[in-house]
Design a protein around this motif. Structure first.
Motif, PDB file in Angstrom:
ATOM      1  N   PRO A 110      59.232  50.743  69.755  1.00 37.13           N
ATOM      2  CA  PRO A 110      57.984  50.629  70.512  1.00 37.13           C
ATOM      3  C   PRO A 110      57.301  49.298  70.208  1.00 37.13           C
ATOM      4  O   PRO A 110      57.441  48.771  69.106  1.00 37.13           O
ATOM      5  N   ARG A 111      56.594  48.776  71.169  1.00 35.12           N
ATOM      6  CA  ARG A 111      55.950  47.489  70.916  1.00 35.12           C
ATOM      7  C   ARG A 111      54.830  47.639  69.905  1.00 35.12           C
ATOM      8  O   ARG A 111      54.098  48.622  69.890  1.00 35.12           O
ATOM      9  N   ARG A 112      54.725  46.637  69.062  1.00 32.67           N
ATOM     10  CA  ARG A 112      53.724  46.647  67.999  1.00 32.67           C
ATOM     11  C   ARG A 112      52.765  45.487  68.203  1.00 32.67           C
ATOM     12  O   ARG A 112      53.184  44.355  68.379  1.00 32.67           O
ATOM     13  N   VAL A 113      51.484  45.820  68.124  1.00 30.16           N
ATOM     14  CA  VAL A 113      50.450  44.796  68.278  1.00 30.16           C
ATOM     15  C   VAL A 113      49.555  44.820  67.044  1.00 30.16           C
ATOM     16  O   VAL A 113      49.086  45.889  66.631  1.00 30.16           O
ATOM     17  N   GLY A 114      49.343  43.666  66.438  1.00 29.40           N
ATOM     18  CA  GLY A 114      48.435  43.555  65.299  1.00 29.40           C
ATOM     19  C   GLY A 114      47.107  42.972  65.733  1.00 29.40           C
ATOM     20  O   GLY A 114      47.073  42.035  66.532  1.00 29.40           O
ATOM     21  N   PHE A 115      46.028  43.539  65.232  1.00 26.56           N
ATOM     22  CA  PHE A 115      44.675  43.012  65.489  1.00 26.56           C
ATOM     23  C   PHE A 115      44.125  42.569  64.141  1.00 26.56           C
ATOM     24  O   PHE A 115      43.985  43.384  63.234  1.00 26.56           O
ATOM     25  N   THR A 116      43.837  41.288  64.022  1.00 23.85           N
ATOM     26  CA  THR A 116      43.410  40.800  62.721  1.00 23.85           C
ATOM     27  C   THR A 116      42.196  39.889  62.869  1.00 23.85           C
ATOM     28  O   THR A 116      42.034  39.203  63.877  1.00 23.85           O
ATOM     29  N   GLY A 117      41.335  39.921  61.874  1.00 26.92           N
ATOM     30  CA  GLY A 117      40.099  39.136  61.909  1.00 26.92           C
ATOM     31  C   GLY A 117      39.219  39.557  60.753  1.00 26.92           C
ATOM     32  O   GLY A 117      39.515  40.559  60.094  1.00 26.92           O
ATOM     33  N   PRO A 118      38.145  38.823  60.504  1.00 27.47           N
ATOM     34  CA  PRO A 118      37.297  39.139  59.347  1.00 27.47           C
ATOM     35  C   PRO A 118      36.610  40.499  59.486  1.00 27.47           C
ATOM     36  O   PRO A 118      36.495  41.026  60.597  1.00 27.47           O
ATOM     37  N   PRO A 119      36.148  41.057  58.358  1.00 24.48           N
ATOM     38  CA  PRO A 119      35.405  42.320  58.422  1.00 24.48           C
ATOM     39  C   PRO A 119      34.197  42.174  59.346  1.00 24.48           C
ATOM     40  O   PRO A 119      33.530  41.148  59.310  1.00 24.48           O
ATOM     41  N   ALA A 172      49.672  54.911  69.046  1.00 25.31           N
ATOM     42  CA  ALA A 172      49.332  55.169  67.644  1.00 25.31           C
ATOM     43  C   ALA A 172      48.610  53.955  67.081  1.00 25.31           C
ATOM     44  O   ALA A 172      48.952  52.818  67.402  1.00 25.31           O
ATOM     45  N   VAL A 173      47.590  54.195  66.254  1.00 23.88           N
ATOM     46  CA  VAL A 173      46.850  53.108  65.617  1.00 23.88           C
ATOM     47  C   VAL A 173      46.903  53.299  64.103  1.00 23.88           C
ATOM     48  O   VAL A 173      46.556  54.360  63.591  1.00 23.88           O
ATOM     49  N   LEU A 174      47.353  52.261  63.422  1.00 24.12           N
ATOM     50  CA  LEU A 174      47.394  52.267  61.960  1.00 24.12           C
ATOM     51  C   LEU A 174      46.348  51.281  61.468  1.00 24.12           C
ATOM     52  O   LEU A 174      46.419  50.083  61.765  1.00 24.12           O
ATOM     53  N   CYS A 175      45.368  51.796  60.737  1.00 17.30           N
ATOM     54  CA  CYS A 175      44.284  50.948  60.255  1.00 17.30           C
ATOM     55  C   CYS A 175      44.480  50.712  58.767  1.00 17.30           C
ATOM     56  O   CYS A 175      44.487  51.661  57.983  1.00 17.30           O
ATOM     57  N   ILE A 176      44.664  49.463  58.405  1.00 17.18           N
ATOM     58  CA  ILE A 176      44.864  49.150  56.987  1.00 17.18           C
ATOM     59  C   ILE A 176      43.539  48.704  56.407  1.00 17.18           C
ATOM     60  O   ILE A 176      42.998  47.661  56.752  1.00 17.18           O
ATOM     61  N   ASP A 177      43.029  49.530  55.525  1.00 18.44           N
ATOM     62  CA  ASP A 177      41.671  49.411  55.035  1.00 18.44           C
ATOM     63  C   ASP A 177      41.673  48.677  53.692  1.00 18.44           C
ATOM     64  O   ASP A 177      42.390  49.082  52.802  1.00 18.44           O
ATOM     65  N   VAL A 182      45.166  53.833  56.264  1.00 22.49           N
ATOM     66  CA  VAL A 182      45.831  53.783  54.952  1.00 22.49           C
ATOM     67  C   VAL A 182      45.175  52.686  54.115  1.00 22.49           C
ATOM     68  O   VAL A 182      44.743  51.662  54.647  1.00 22.49           O
ATOM     69  N   PRO A 183      45.106  52.901  52.815  1.00 17.37           N
ATOM     70  CA  PRO A 183      44.480  51.874  51.975  1.00 17.37           C
ATOM     71  C   PRO A 183      45.387  50.658  51.832  1.00 17.37           C
ATOM     72  O   PRO A 183      46.606  50.790  51.810  1.00 17.37           O
ATOM     73  N   SER A 184      44.779  49.485  51.754  1.00 12.20           N
ATOM     74  CA  SER A 184      45.583  48.314  51.420  1.00 12.20           C
ATOM     75  C   SER A 184      45.677  48.241  49.900  1.00 12.20           C
ATOM     76  O   SER A 184      44.930  48.885  49.183  1.00 12.20           O
ATOM     77  N   ARG A 185      46.607  47.467  49.436  1.00  9.74           N
ATOM     78  CA  ARG A 185      46.834  47.401  48.000  1.00  9.74           C
ATOM     79  C   ARG A 185      46.521  46.020  47.478  1.00  9.74           C
ATOM     80  O   ARG A 185      46.865  45.026  48.100  1.00  9.74           O
ATOM     81  N   GLN A 186      45.897  46.005  46.320  1.00 10.89           N
ATOM     82  CA  GLN A 186      45.532  44.749  45.688  1.00 10.89           C
ATOM     83  C   GLN A 186      46.778  43.977  45.242  1.00 10.89           C
ATOM     84  O   GLN A 186      46.809  42.757  45.229  1.00 10.89           O
ATOM     85  N   ALA A 187      47.833  44.717  44.915  1.00 14.00           N
ATOM     86  CA  ALA A 187      48.959  44.136  44.185  1.00 14.00           C
ATOM     87  C   ALA A 187      49.758  43.099  44.977  1.00 14.00           C
ATOM     88  O   ALA A 187      50.373  42.228  44.383  1.00 14.00           O
ATOM     89  N   ASN A 188      49.752  43.172  46.285  1.00 11.68           N
ATOM     90  CA  ASN A 188      50.642  42.239  46.984  1.00 11.68           C
ATOM     91  C   ASN A 188      49.902  41.378  47.998  1.00 11.68           C
ATOM     92  O   ASN A 188      49.013  40.638  47.663  1.00 11.68           O
ATOM     93  N   ASP A 189      50.257  41.460  49.239  1.00  9.15           N
ATOM     94  CA  ASP A 189      49.667  40.544  50.214  1.00  9.15           C
ATOM     95  C   ASP A 189      48.458  41.140  50.932  1.00  9.15           C
ATOM     96  O   ASP A 189      48.037  40.629  51.952  1.00  9.15           O
ATOM     97  N   GLY A 190      47.913  42.218  50.393  1.00 12.55           N
ATOM     98  CA  GLY A 190      46.709  42.782  50.994  1.00 12.55           C
ATOM     99  C   GLY A 190      46.992  43.770  52.104  1.00 12.55           C
ATOM    100  O   GLY A 190      46.084  44.375  52.643  1.00 12.55           O
ATOM    101  N   LEU A 191      48.259  43.931  52.433  1.00  9.60           N
ATOM    102  CA  LEU A 191      48.631  44.970  53.393  1.00  9.60           C
ATOM    103  C   LEU A 191      48.982  46.221  52.592  1.00  9.60           C
ATOM    104  O   LEU A 191      48.977  46.207  51.378  1.00  9.60           O
ATOM    105  N   THR A 192      49.275  47.278  53.276  1.00  5.54           N
ATOM    106  CA  THR A 192      49.625  48.481  52.548  1.00  5.54           C
ATOM    107  C   THR A 192      51.071  48.347  52.030  1.00  5.54           C
ATOM    108  O   THR A 192      51.907  47.695  52.656  1.00  5.54           O
ATOM    109  N   GLU A 250      45.556  47.544  62.673  1.00  7.36           N
ATOM    110  CA  GLU A 250      44.330  46.797  62.373  1.00  7.36           C
ATOM    111  C   GLU A 250      44.377  46.315  60.933  1.00  7.36           C
ATOM    112  O   GLU A 250      44.565  47.116  60.018  1.00  7.36           O
ATOM    113  N   THR A 251      44.217  45.006  60.739  1.00 10.13           N
ATOM    114  CA  THR A 251      44.168  44.487  59.370  1.00 10.13           C
ATOM    115  C   THR A 251      43.055  43.460  59.261  1.00 10.13           C
ATOM    116  O   THR A 251      42.735  42.773  60.222  1.00 10.13           O
TER     117      THR A 251
END
Ligand SMILES: Nc1nc2c(ncn2[C@@H]2O[C@H](COP(=O)(O)OP(=O)(O)O)[C@@H](O)[C@H]2O)c(=O)[nH]1
Ligand SMILES: [Mg+2]
Length: 278
Positions: A38-47, A70-75, A103-113, A134-135
């Motif tokens: 399925p096609r995947r679209v990322g939406f990214t920008g500052p808080p 489906a929407v995956l929000c990386i918080d 889903v929570p993002s993780r501090q340990a890597n690149d800020g994604l989950t 959403e990231t």
């Protein structure tokens, strides 16, 4: 839809906190599939840029056209409390038939989950027509999401300061489509003009008066057609890089500071570099 949503929820839960070993167990012998699902679209920008609001407004239009979304929000997760700093501010109306997951993002890597490739693969397998992510677009995370999706929408707030910041952070260059949000506010057109001097296509949107939303959906469709012809093979590389770096981190976290393994690893690296240079 054929895949039970409760079952999908369980699978996503399990994957969200899975270690590298657990992830590999879930996968079995099959590597993750490359692009083509399925096609995947990322939406990214500052808080506060309006990502969630925009996704909610666009989702309504997509669903009205019969798209199963489906929407995956990386918080972003606070490193201090481990809790979300933004909370689950998903702005999708409850009556809308969209599968939403935060889903929570993780501090340990690149800020994604941590297990983003696997979470997306699980969604791939669940009969959605499109998967949106959403990231928060800051530095590494923006580049990471670029490597996992087909189309990246970069959101910029009205006000030239923000444009300059976005340029500095290198975020603009990862976008396929650029959006100035909150177009009902003063300064949006000016920011769009500034942006248009740097990137190809700029769309001004507003979730208040609805401007630009159909234009943006059309731009996504145009990019999708283009993307079909040139799939992004960087996805597999991203997956492997992530697994290796996470595994190394897991191993290091398990060591005591005085563990001799660390010294041995250090000497191995130094020796390897020396023999490379000689
Ligand atoms: N005036 C105006 N405000 C908006 C618009 N879109 C979002 N907002 C507001 O901006 C704030 C942040 O929105 P949100 O979607 O949560 O941003 P996110 O952090 O990027 O996901 C909220 O108070 C929204 O109501 C818009 O098009 N116009
Ligand atoms: Mg949001």
């Amino acid at each position: 839809m054929t895949v039970n949503r409760r079952e999908l929820g369980r699978r996503l839960n399990r994957l969200t906190d899975a270690s590298v070993a657990e992830v590999l167990t879930v996968r079995g012998d099959e590597p993750l599939a490359g692009p083509g699902g399925p096609r995947r679209v990322g939406f990214t920008g500052p808080p506060g840029a309006g990502k969630s609001s925009l996704i909610g407004a666009l989702a309504r239009r997509r669903v009205e056209h019969g798209v199963n979304l489906a929407v995956l929000c990386i918080d972003p997760t606070s490193p201090l409390t481990g809790g979300s700093i933004l909370g689950d501010r998903i702005r999708i109306d409850a009556d809308l038939d969209v599968y939403v997951r935060s889903v929570p993002s993780r501090q340990a890597n690149d800020g994604l989950t941590d297990n983003l490739p696997d979470l997306l693969a699980a969604l791939d397998g669940a009969d959605f027509d499109e998967i949106w992510v959403e990231t928060v677009g800051v530095g590494q995370a923006a580049y990471g999401v670029r490597r996992c999706v087909d189309t990246v929408v970069v959101l910029v707030l009205p006000g030239s300061g923000d444009t300059v910041q976005a340029m500095k952070a290198g975020i603009l260059e990862i976008g396929d489509v650029h959006v100035v949000t909150k177009g009902d506010r003063p300064g949006a057109e000016q920011t769009a003009d500034e942006l248009a001097a740097i990137v190809d296509e700029v769309i001004v949107t507003s979730t208040v008066d609805g401007r630009g939303l159909d234009d943006l959906l059309a731009a996504l469709d145009r990019h999708h057609v283009h993307q079909r012809r040139s799939p992004d093979h960087d996805r597999v590389r991203y997956d492997v890089e992530r697994l290796i770096t996470r595994r190394v981190r897991e191993l290091l976290n398990d060591l005591d500071p005085g563990d001799r393994t660390l010294g041995a690893a250090y000497r191995t690296i130094v020796n390897a570099l020396e023999s490379e240079n000689s």
